[in-house]
Design an enzyme around this catalytic site. Structure first.
Site, PDB file in Angstrom:
ATOM      1  N   TYR A 208       4.552 -10.034   2.589  1.00 49.97           N
ATOM      2  CA  TYR A 208       4.200  -9.371   1.325  1.00 49.97           C
ATOM      3  C   TYR A 208       4.034 -10.466   0.269  1.00 49.97           C
ATOM      4  CZ  TYR A 208       4.130  -5.958  -2.504  1.00 49.97           C
ATOM      5  OH  TYR A 208       3.763  -5.208  -3.587  1.00 49.97           O
TER       6      TYR A 208
ATOM      7  N   GLY B 264      11.224   0.884  -8.090  1.00 48.07           N
ATOM      8  CA  GLY B 264      11.948   2.167  -8.012  1.00 48.07           C
ATOM      9  C   GLY B 264      11.167   3.253  -7.284  1.00 48.07           C
TER      10      GLY B 264
ATOM     11  N   ASN C 210      11.334  -7.464  -8.188  1.00 50.19           N
ATOM     12  CA  ASN C 210      10.774  -6.160  -8.550  1.00 50.19           C
ATOM     13  C   ASN C 210      11.869  -5.108  -8.610  1.00 50.19           C
ATOM     14  OD1 ASN C 210      10.383  -3.699  -6.525  1.00 50.19           O
ATOM     15  ND2 ASN C 210      10.491  -5.557  -5.273  1.00 50.19           N
TER      16      ASN C 210
ATOM     17  N   ASP D   2       0.863  -1.186   0.000  1.00 46.72           N
ATOM     18  CA  ASP D   2       0.000   0.000   0.000  1.00 46.72           C
ATOM     19  C   ASP D   2       0.902   1.240   0.000  1.00 46.72           C
ATOM     20  OD1 ASP D   2      -2.181   1.654   0.080  1.00 46.72           O
ATOM     21  OD2 ASP D   2      -2.736   1.216   2.151  1.00 46.72           O
TER      22      ASP D   2
ATOM     23  N   CYS E  52      16.597  -0.405  -0.160  1.00 47.59           N
ATOM     24  CA  CYS E  52      15.962  -0.827  -1.405  1.00 47.59           C
ATOM     25  C   CYS E  52      17.034  -0.979  -2.474  1.00 47.59           C
ATOM     26  CB  CYS E  52      14.929   0.203  -1.846  1.00 47.59           C
ATOM     27  SG  CYS E  52      14.244  -0.208  -3.454  1.00 47.59           S
TER      28      CYS E  52
HETATM   29  C1  FMN Z   1       6.591  -5.406  -5.413  1.00 49.33           C
HETATM   30  C2  FMN Z   1       7.293  -5.077  -4.142  1.00 49.33           C
HETATM   31  C3  FMN Z   1       7.464  -3.743  -3.778  1.00 49.33           C
HETATM   32  C4  FMN Z   1       8.119  -3.414  -2.600  1.00 49.33           C
HETATM   33  N1  FMN Z   1       8.240  -2.107  -2.247  1.00 49.33           N
HETATM   34  C5  FMN Z   1       8.837  -1.782  -1.068  1.00 49.33           C
HETATM   35  C6  FMN Z   1       8.924  -0.438  -0.663  1.00 49.33           C
HETATM   36  O1  FMN Z   1       8.441   0.485  -1.325  1.00 49.33           O
HETATM   37  N2  FMN Z   1       9.553  -0.175   0.518  1.00 49.33           N
HETATM   38  C7  FMN Z   1      10.074  -1.158   1.312  1.00 49.33           C
HETATM   39  O2  FMN Z   1      10.620  -0.870   2.386  1.00 49.33           O
HETATM   40  N3  FMN Z   1       9.985  -2.448   0.948  1.00 49.33           N
HETATM   41  C8  FMN Z   1       9.383  -2.782  -0.207  1.00 49.33           C
HETATM   42  N4  FMN Z   1       9.289  -4.093  -0.573  1.00 49.33           N
HETATM   43  C9  FMN Z   1       9.913  -5.116   0.281  1.00 49.33           C
HETATM   44  C10 FMN Z   1       8.923  -5.782   1.242  1.00 49.33           C
HETATM   45  O3  FMN Z   1       8.399  -4.843   2.143  1.00 49.33           O
HETATM   46  C11 FMN Z   1       9.631  -6.910   2.032  1.00 49.33           C
HETATM   47  O4  FMN Z   1      10.617  -6.340   2.862  1.00 49.33           O
HETATM   48  C12 FMN Z   1      10.285  -7.942   1.132  1.00 49.33           C
HETATM   49  O5  FMN Z   1       9.511  -8.181  -0.026  1.00 49.33           O
HETATM   50  C13 FMN Z   1      10.511  -9.270   1.837  1.00 49.33           C
HETATM   51  O6  FMN Z   1       9.292  -9.816   2.295  1.00 49.33           O
HETATM   52  P1  FMN Z   1       8.451 -10.928   1.459  1.00 49.33           P
HETATM   53  O7  FMN Z   1       9.422 -12.029   1.118  1.00 49.33           O
HETATM   54  O8  FMN Z   1       7.359 -11.361   2.420  1.00 49.33           O
HETATM   55  O9  FMN Z   1       7.918 -10.255   0.272  1.00 49.33           O
HETATM   56  C14 FMN Z   1       8.635  -4.443  -1.748  1.00 49.33           C
HETATM   57  C15 FMN Z   1       8.463  -5.778  -2.122  1.00 49.33           C
HETATM   58  C16 FMN Z   1       7.800  -6.110  -3.286  1.00 49.33           C
HETATM   59  C17 FMN Z   1       7.627  -7.566  -3.657  1.00 49.33           C
END
Ligand code: FMN
Length: 344
Positions: A322, A119, A116, A70, A180
């Site tokens: 996520y 950016g 992903n 979100d 990131c």
């Molecule tokens: C499509 C996508 C966009 C993400 N955007 C952000 C972001 O804007 N800021 C951030 O701190 N982490 C971002 N993340 C990282 C997630 O918050 C999380 O730290 C990471 O995906 C590992 O958790 P997961 O394996 O459950 O996805 C993003 C992850 C995904 C897959």
């Protein structure tokens, strides 16, 4: 139902388009009288034993939605009905920005992962504030903040400060996203001296506020032990409130996806099951080597209740999902909460 019916259909379409479609669908459904209470009945587990008190906040349960889902704070009120204990909005940057060119979001189905390179596409601080003014107070909101892509290195701190000031009245805790892999000048954000400067600056502002908000640092899963030692030292020195481990990874080791497919996809942060172990190891290392001196939010590859319990046992106080939410569906949150209850 999700895995049998909904996911196979969703996975036929472009991941970013489906993301937006799902938002519209949840918004639409949540406006129909009675539907939110059906969602709550299906997904929420309400039990005092799930409550967690951390950095002055009471979380109804320890399972949160990670940042990036979100980004613009448009769906957190509705997502609160899906059983989460907290939702982290953002990453928010001072100015709105479109992010990297499309396509920039890829499923690795055989690996249960995602790559992903969005950016930091987001509508910017002012738009997020407008959305946060609509907060119905149903859930704890984290504000994940970052810098604009074209900000010069000498102005990074200013970007974080702008977002911190702007969001301060509207979020319950803050996350400084310095990990990131899809933003330029990543190296500076890994430098411990710079991080100390950044944290100190944000803390100064926080201390000047009538009510202080907890500030956490979000780190990469790719840090080596020496870098993790530096993080432990940094937390001890700055007394920042906690660490989120972890963000996405640049590592591609051990994937089932072919070399050709990975080359075709290109750069980006890997999330989901392939990063599960590495994230857990980071949590374990931080907890063991700091003597559990600070709260940790564990995130990375949680696709089942077992994965969540592993993170908690490794030293996490709360967890976030996520990619697992995309692959397993909303029932994942309920299953994790039930498993935590069963263990308590
Ligand atoms: C499509 C996508 C966009 C993400 N955007 C952000 C972001 O804007 N800021 C951030 O701190 N982490 C971002 N993340 C990282 C997630 O918050 C999380 O730290 C990471 O995906 C590992 O958790 P997961 O394996 O459950 O996805 C993003 C992850 C995904 C897959």
């Amino acid at each position: 139902m999700y895995k049998l019916l909904i996911r196979p259909i969703f996975f036929l379409f472009d991941p970013e388009k489906i993301h937006h479609f799902t938002f519209s669908l949840v918004k639409f459904l949540s406006k129909i009288p009675g539907v939110p209470s059906i969602f709550r009945g299906m997904y929420q587990v309400n039990d005092k034993k799930l409550e967690r008190n951390l950095f002055g906040l009471t979380f109804k349960n320890p399972v949160g939605l990670a940042a990036g889902f979100d980004k613009n704070a448009v769906l957190y009120n509705e997502l609160a009905d899906f059983g989460f204990g907290f939702v982290e909005i953002g990453t928010v940057t001072p100015k709105g920005q479109v992010g990297n060119p499309k396509k920039r979001l890829f499923r690795l189905k055989d690996d249960k992962g995602i790559i992903n390179r969005m950016g930091f596409n987001n509508e910017g601080l002012e738009a997020a504030i407008e959305q946060l003014k609509k907060n119905k107070g149903k859930i704890i909101i984290g504000g994940n903040i970052g810098k604009n892509t074209n900000t010069a290195p000498e102005n990074y701190t200013e970007d974080y400060v702008t977002c911190f000031k702007g969001l301060h009245p509207y979020v319950d805790y803050f996350v400084l996203n310095v990990s990131c892999p899809n933003v330029s000048s990543h190296a500076k954000l890994e430098d411990a001296d710079y991080l100390k400067e950044l944290i100190t600056e944000v803390q100064k502002l926080n201390n000047a506020e009538a009510q202080q908000k907890p500030i956490l640092l979000k780190i990469a899963p790719d840090l080596n032990n020496q870098q993790l030692d530096e993080i432990i030292e940094l937390v001890a020195e700055t007394k920042i409130d906690g660490v989120i481990a972890s963000n996405t990874s640049v590592n591609r080791d051990g994937l089932k996806a072919s070399k050709e497919r990975l080359e075709e996809i290109g750069n980006g942060g890997l999330s989901g099951q392939p990063i599960k172990e590495r994230s857990t190891k980071v949590i374990q290392y931080l907890a063991d080597n700091s003597n559990k001196a600070f709260p940790i939010i564990g995130v990375g590859g949680i696709h089942s209740e077992k994965d969540a319990l592993e993170k908690l046992k490794a030293g996490a106080d709360l967890v976030q999902v996520y990619t697992g939410f995309i692959y397993e569906g909303p029932s994942l949150v309920k299953r994790i909460n039930k498993a935590i209850l069963a263990e308590s």
